[in-house]
Write a protein that holds these residues in place. Sequence first.
Motif, PDB file in Angstrom:
ATOM      1  N   UNK A  71       0.841  -1.200   0.000  1.00  0.00           N
ATOM      2  CA  UNK A  71       0.000   0.000   0.000  1.00  0.00           C
ATOM      3  C   UNK A  71       0.872   1.244   0.000  1.00  0.00           C
ATOM      4  N   UNK A  72       0.442   2.272  -0.725  1.00  0.00           N
ATOM      5  CA  UNK A  72       1.205   3.519  -0.749  1.00  0.00           C
ATOM      6  C   UNK A  72       0.279   4.704  -0.505  1.00  0.00           C
ATOM      7  N   UNK A  95       0.778  14.402 -13.081  1.00  0.00           N
ATOM      8  CA  UNK A  95       0.834  13.995 -14.487  1.00  0.00           C
ATOM      9  C   UNK A  95       1.545  12.666 -14.697  1.00  0.00           C
ATOM     10  N   UNK A  96       2.065  12.080 -13.631  1.00  0.00           N
ATOM     11  CA  UNK A  96       2.812  10.816 -13.746  1.00  0.00           C
ATOM     12  C   UNK A  96       1.934   9.620 -13.404  1.00  0.00           C
ATOM     13  N   UNK A  97       2.223   8.498 -14.053  1.00  0.00           N
ATOM     14  CA  UNK A  97       1.498   7.250 -13.771  1.00  0.00           C
ATOM     15  C   UNK A  97       2.224   6.515 -12.642  1.00  0.00           C
ATOM     16  N   UNK A  98       2.092   7.075 -11.445  1.00  0.00           N
ATOM     17  CA  UNK A  98       2.870   6.600 -10.299  1.00  0.00           C
ATOM     18  C   UNK A  98       2.590   5.130  -9.970  1.00  0.00           C
ATOM     19  N   UNK A  99       1.326   4.761  -9.968  1.00  0.00           N
ATOM     20  CA  UNK A  99       0.969   3.375  -9.610  1.00  0.00           C
ATOM     21  C   UNK A  99       1.583   2.389 -10.606  1.00  0.00           C
ATOM     22  N   UNK A 110       0.356  -2.465  -6.493  1.00  0.00           N
ATOM     23  CA  UNK A 110       0.403  -1.294  -5.626  1.00  0.00           C
ATOM     24  C   UNK A 110      -1.027  -0.815  -5.361  1.00  0.00           C
ATOM     25  N   UNK A 111      -1.398  -0.701  -4.074  1.00  0.00           N
ATOM     26  CA  UNK A 111      -2.711  -0.173  -3.684  1.00  0.00           C
ATOM     27  C   UNK A 111      -2.487   1.254  -3.194  1.00  0.00           C
TER      28      UNK A 111
END
Length: 319
Positions: A71-72, A95-99, A110-111
Amino acid sequence: MKDLKTNLWGIDLGGTKVEGAVLESASFPQVLFRHRLPTESSQGYEHILGQIKQMVDHMESSLGYLPAKIGIATPGTRNTKTATMRNCNTTCLNGRMLKEDLEKLLGMEVCMANDANCFAVAEANMGIVKEKCPDARVVFGVIMGTGVGGGVVVDGKVINGLHGIGGEWGHNILDASYGDLCYCGKMGCVEKVLAGPALEKYYSNLGGSPKKMKEIYESYTLGRDEPAKKTIQRMIHFFGMALSVVVNILDPDVIVIGGGLGNIDLLYTEGRVSLQNYIFNDRVFDTPMLRPKLGDSAGVFGAAFLTNVQVENQQINLL
Ligand SMILES: [Zn+2]
């Protein structure tokens, strides 16, 4: 005990620190691992990803295994349609696709949820709600500090919402006739009226010498500061009005009030009366309003609880 099946792994990604924690299990959330690294966000997006990877490596060498998911807790929220981050005060994340980037880098699911949601999840599952109201099913966690946010938790699980904006009461319109333009693009948001900086500005506009909210409240309690009195009255009035919108929809079993302003005693007495005056209700408003218990740790513990499969299953059964 180290157990691949029941341990909960979480990371709180903050502006200044990346904190990792592993909890033993949802029913016994003992801390098995805890560590902090600097985020060093000024060094950019790739560097932040690297710091998170370094934390996960550290967790792996300490626990001796890698989990299937982590989890983040993030600043800002994820746009579920474009999969990109937005409204992060660590702006290089926007703007970033962090997950997706983290899933690729870490090789696990990643949750994610924002920090206010994680705060609510943590207090609901292992904090003050668990202690004082263990039977509560619907929890509304409020953050009132430099910003205003919130999180809705039902049966231990966060409601992120279709657009990823579940719980964002801080950007409900409250008083469009007053206040500056909010960073969200609207006028008169709850955050622009009730956040610490907004109230501090109101105070100085009334002629008070610039002070922090804590000092304004102290000044008010001494009783000789008219601008302080007006500022506190304003806070109480709009606190009730703003929260009534949430209570009329959710009617939560318990409300937890975090953030710096949550320490102001008056919210739990006069604030409650103000709230009672605005809700649609024909009896005494007796929803418990609690102070949080976990402090700074709520972010990382809440993140860990995002991975709790059992809770997700309960939710599915409910639906
Ligand atoms: Zn706003």
